[in-house]
Design a protein around this motif. Structure first.
Motif, PDB file in Angstrom:
ATOM      1  N   ASP A 133       8.653  -0.137   0.425  1.00 26.81           N
ATOM      2  CA  ASP A 133       9.488   0.639   1.338  1.00 26.81           C
ATOM      3  C   ASP A 133       9.960  -0.170   2.542  1.00 26.81           C
ATOM      4  O   ASP A 133      11.027   0.105   3.104  1.00 26.81           O
ATOM      5  N   ALA A 134       9.191  -1.176   2.924  1.00 24.35           N
ATOM      6  CA  ALA A 134       9.487  -1.938   4.147  1.00 24.35           C
ATOM      7  C   ALA A 134      10.362  -3.162   3.871  1.00 24.35           C
ATOM      8  O   ALA A 134      10.692  -3.909   4.791  1.00 24.35           O
ATOM      9  N   ARG A 135      10.724  -3.391   2.595  1.00 25.48           N
ATOM     10  CA  ARG A 135      11.515  -4.569   2.245  1.00 25.48           C
ATOM     11  C   ARG A 135      12.937  -4.156   1.871  1.00 25.48           C
ATOM     12  O   ARG A 135      13.157  -3.081   1.337  1.00 25.48           O
ATOM     13  N   ILE A 157       2.832  -4.007  -4.338  1.00 23.25           N
ATOM     14  CA  ILE A 157       4.206  -3.482  -4.411  1.00 23.25           C
ATOM     15  C   ILE A 157       4.279  -2.118  -3.736  1.00 23.25           C
ATOM     16  O   ILE A 157       5.214  -1.817  -2.983  1.00 23.25           O
ATOM     17  N   ASP A 158       3.267  -1.283  -3.956  1.00 26.22           N
ATOM     18  CA  ASP A 158       3.247   0.037  -3.329  1.00 26.22           C
ATOM     19  C   ASP A 158       3.153  -0.078  -1.808  1.00 26.22           C
ATOM     20  O   ASP A 158       3.770   0.696  -1.076  1.00 26.22           O
ATOM     21  N   SER A 159       2.398  -1.087  -1.325  1.00 26.60           N
ATOM     22  CA  SER A 159       2.204  -1.234   0.126  1.00 26.60           C
ATOM     23  C   SER A 159       3.458  -1.718   0.844  1.00 26.60           C
ATOM     24  O   SER A 159       3.694  -1.350   1.980  1.00 26.60           O
ATOM     25  N   VAL A 160       4.257  -2.593   0.176  1.00 24.93           N
ATOM     26  CA  VAL A 160       5.361  -3.244   0.901  1.00 24.93           C
ATOM     27  C   VAL A 160       6.750  -2.759   0.492  1.00 24.93           C
ATOM     28  O   VAL A 160       7.717  -3.020   1.210  1.00 24.93           O
ATOM     29  N   GLU A 193      -6.526 -10.156   0.567  1.00 23.78           N
ATOM     30  CA  GLU A 193      -6.898 -10.780   1.845  1.00 23.78           C
ATOM     31  C   GLU A 193      -5.706 -10.888   2.788  1.00 23.78           C
ATOM     32  O   GLU A 193      -5.881 -11.143   3.985  1.00 23.78           O
ATOM     33  N   LEU A 194      -4.483 -10.751   2.265  1.00 23.10           N
ATOM     34  CA  LEU A 194      -3.288 -10.905   3.112  1.00 23.10           C
ATOM     35  C   LEU A 194      -3.117  -9.696   4.033  1.00 23.10           C
ATOM     36  O   LEU A 194      -3.386  -8.561   3.627  1.00 23.10           O
ATOM     37  N   SER A 195      -2.619  -9.943   5.245  1.00 23.42           N
ATOM     38  CA  SER A 195      -2.262  -8.835   6.129  1.00 23.42           C
ATOM     39  C   SER A 195      -1.031  -8.137   5.555  1.00 23.42           C
ATOM     40  O   SER A 195      -0.305  -8.699   4.711  1.00 23.42           O
ATOM     41  N   LEU A 196      -0.775  -6.950   6.038  1.00 24.11           N
ATOM     42  CA  LEU A 196       0.413  -6.223   5.580  1.00 24.11           C
ATOM     43  C   LEU A 196       1.681  -7.023   5.883  1.00 24.11           C
ATOM     44  O   LEU A 196       2.590  -7.111   5.045  1.00 24.11           O
ATOM     45  N   ASP A 197       1.745  -7.639   7.074  1.00 27.20           N
ATOM     46  CA  ASP A 197       2.914  -8.458   7.423  1.00 27.20           C
ATOM     47  C   ASP A 197       3.086  -9.617   6.449  1.00 27.20           C
ATOM     48  O   ASP A 197       4.201  -9.923   6.021  1.00 27.20           O
ATOM     49  N   ALA A 198       1.981 -10.281   6.130  1.00 32.55           N
ATOM     50  CA  ALA A 198       2.043 -11.418   5.193  1.00 32.55           C
ATOM     51  C   ALA A 198       2.465 -10.941   3.806  1.00 32.55           C
ATOM     52  O   ALA A 198       3.236 -11.614   3.112  1.00 32.55           O
ATOM     53  N   MET A 199       1.989  -9.765   3.410  1.00 34.78           N
ATOM     54  CA  MET A 199       2.395  -9.226   2.092  1.00 34.78           C
ATOM     55  C   MET A 199       3.894  -8.948   2.057  1.00 34.78           C
ATOM     56  O   MET A 199       4.546  -9.168   1.048  1.00 34.78           O
ATOM     57  N   ARG A 200       4.421  -8.456   3.177  1.00 34.05           N
ATOM     58  CA  ARG A 200       5.861  -8.129   3.222  1.00 34.05           C
ATOM     59  C   ARG A 200       6.721  -9.368   3.038  1.00 34.05           C
ATOM     60  O   ARG A 200       7.879  -9.271   2.634  1.00 34.05           O
ATOM     61  N   ASP A 214      15.157   3.467  -7.439  1.00 30.35           N
ATOM     62  CA  ASP A 214      16.004   3.665  -8.624  1.00 30.35           C
ATOM     63  C   ASP A 214      16.200   2.308  -9.291  1.00 30.35           C
ATOM     64  O   ASP A 214      15.899   1.267  -8.710  1.00 30.35           O
ATOM     65  N   ARG A 215      16.701   2.303 -10.522  1.00 32.19           N
ATOM     66  CA  ARG A 215      16.781   1.070 -11.318  1.00 32.19           C
ATOM     67  C   ARG A 215      17.702   0.025 -10.697  1.00 32.19           C
ATOM     68  O   ARG A 215      17.576  -1.171 -10.975  1.00 32.19           O
ATOM     69  N   HIS A 216      18.647   0.457  -9.853  1.00 29.12           N
ATOM     70  CA  HIS A 216      19.597  -0.497  -9.265  1.00 29.12           C
ATOM     71  C   HIS A 216      19.048  -1.150  -8.000  1.00 29.12           C
ATOM     72  O   HIS A 216      19.465  -2.250  -7.631  1.00 29.12           O
ATOM     73  N   HIS A 217      18.107  -0.488  -7.335  1.00 23.39           N
ATOM     74  CA  HIS A 217      17.527  -1.029  -6.095  1.00 23.39           C
ATOM     75  C   HIS A 217      16.009  -0.853  -6.146  1.00 23.39           C
ATOM     76  O   HIS A 217      15.443  -0.102  -5.355  1.00 23.39           O
ATOM     77  N   PRO A 218      15.356  -1.549  -7.083  1.00 24.60           N
ATOM     78  CA  PRO A 218      13.919  -1.308  -7.252  1.00 24.60           C
ATOM     79  C   PRO A 218      13.073  -2.069  -6.224  1.00 24.60           C
ATOM     80  O   PRO A 218      13.544  -3.015  -5.605  1.00 24.60           O
ATOM     81  N   PHE A 219      11.818  -1.663  -6.081  1.00 23.51           N
ATOM     82  CA  PHE A 219      10.870  -2.376  -5.224  1.00 23.51           C
ATOM     83  C   PHE A 219      10.429  -3.695  -5.866  1.00 23.51           C
ATOM     84  O   PHE A 219      10.022  -4.623  -5.187  1.00 23.51           O
TER      85      PHE A 219
END
Ligand SMILES: Nc1ncnc2c1ncn2[C@@H]1O[C@@H]2COP(=O)(O)O[C@H]2[C@H]1O
Length: 255
Positions: free
Chosen positions: A72-74, A67-70, A38-45, A108-113
């Motif tokens: 890249d943007a975090r 996690i897949d949606s946000v 139910e959260l918007s993309l902005d709220a998920m980020r 990568d393992r050092h900077h994961p999502f």
């Protein structure tokens, strides 16, 4: 602190039936069932932390998708707090490159999502003065309940649980408990299924509330669709002094 109910049903079917997920302030999710959709993309980020009670699908369904949606943007990973047992289940059976990519190793393992943060029973995590503690609960898979403490008051969420004396003791140990969100998944006619699947039905809930000596507002969650009206009628017939009420999607609790 503010808790907003994104989903509180024990299943799906219709516009109000979203499974368990609660938004705490702007940055924390407690469980990540279909309600999180139910959260918007902005709220998920803005979600920095997800606390999971257990690995059952109705409590984690939206986590891989979120996690897949946000990701890249975090700039920072989403931290997923759960017991070591729950983390092991999610790694083996969800984030295993077969059901879903392992986002704790992407890009990568050092900077994961996403990163998993093991949390032991009884452990507390402090996030800008907000303290979240894992409490005992009993279910068919390893599980915890959570206490949330703003410093002014507490909220306890049972997660999925059978009758659990250790949880009742933990509830009674909260000095200023404002809200108790407690499951009642099945109606009394489904007592056998409640026992087999380690859930509560109204007679068990009412017995549990008899042992609660603090005076929170009591909110009933995780009602199985189709049995919901009967469950509430049976709870109301029990005339508990704590006057439990049905938790509603969209409801906000302050503490
Ligand atoms: N024998 C069983 N043991 C556990 N779960 C069951 C069983 N039969 C049906 N179920 C359903 O499977 C669901 C899994 O998620 P829940 O624990 O929310 O609720 C459970 C029940 O609705």
């Amino acid at each position: 602190m503010k808790l907003k109910v994104l989903g509180c049903s024990g299943g799906i079917g219709g516009a109000q039936a979203r499974t368990t997920s609660f938004l705490v302030d702007e940055d924390i999710l407690i469980d990540c069932g279909t309600g999180a959709g139910e959260l918007s993309l902005d709220a998920m980020r803005r979600i920095d932390h997800v606390f999971l009670t257990h690995a059952h699908l109705d409590h984690i369904a939206c986590l891989p998708l979120l996690i897949d949606s946000v990701g890249d943007a975090r700039s920072l990973p989403v931290t997923v707090h759960a017991t070591p047992e729950t983390i092991r289940i999610l790694h083996s059976h969800v984030f295993n490159w077969l059901v879903w990519p392992d986002f704790s190793a992407i890009p990568d393992r050092h900077h994961p999502f996403m990163r998993f943060q093991p949390m032991k029973l009884g452990e507390s995590i402090s996030l800008s003065g907000r303290v979240i503690t894992a409490l005992p609960a009993q279910h068919t898979v390893p599980t915890v309940a959570y206490a949330l403490d703003s410093g002014e008051g507490q909220l306890v969420f049972s997660g999925d649980t059978a009758y659990c004396p250790e949880l009742i003791a933990a509830i009674n140990a909260q000095p200023a408990l404002r809200h108790l969100i407690v499951e009642t998944a099945f109606a009394d006619e489904q007592h056998g299924l409640a026992v087999a699947s380690r859930h509560l039905c109204p007679s068990m809930l009412l017995a549990m509330l008899e042992e609660v000596h603090v005076t929170p507002e009591v909110h009933i969650t995780h009602l199985k669709p189709g049995a919901d009206l009967r469950i509430i009628a049976q709870i109301e017939a029990g005339a508990s002094r704590l006057k439990p009420r049905r938790l509603q999607m969209g409801q906000e609790l302050h503490f």
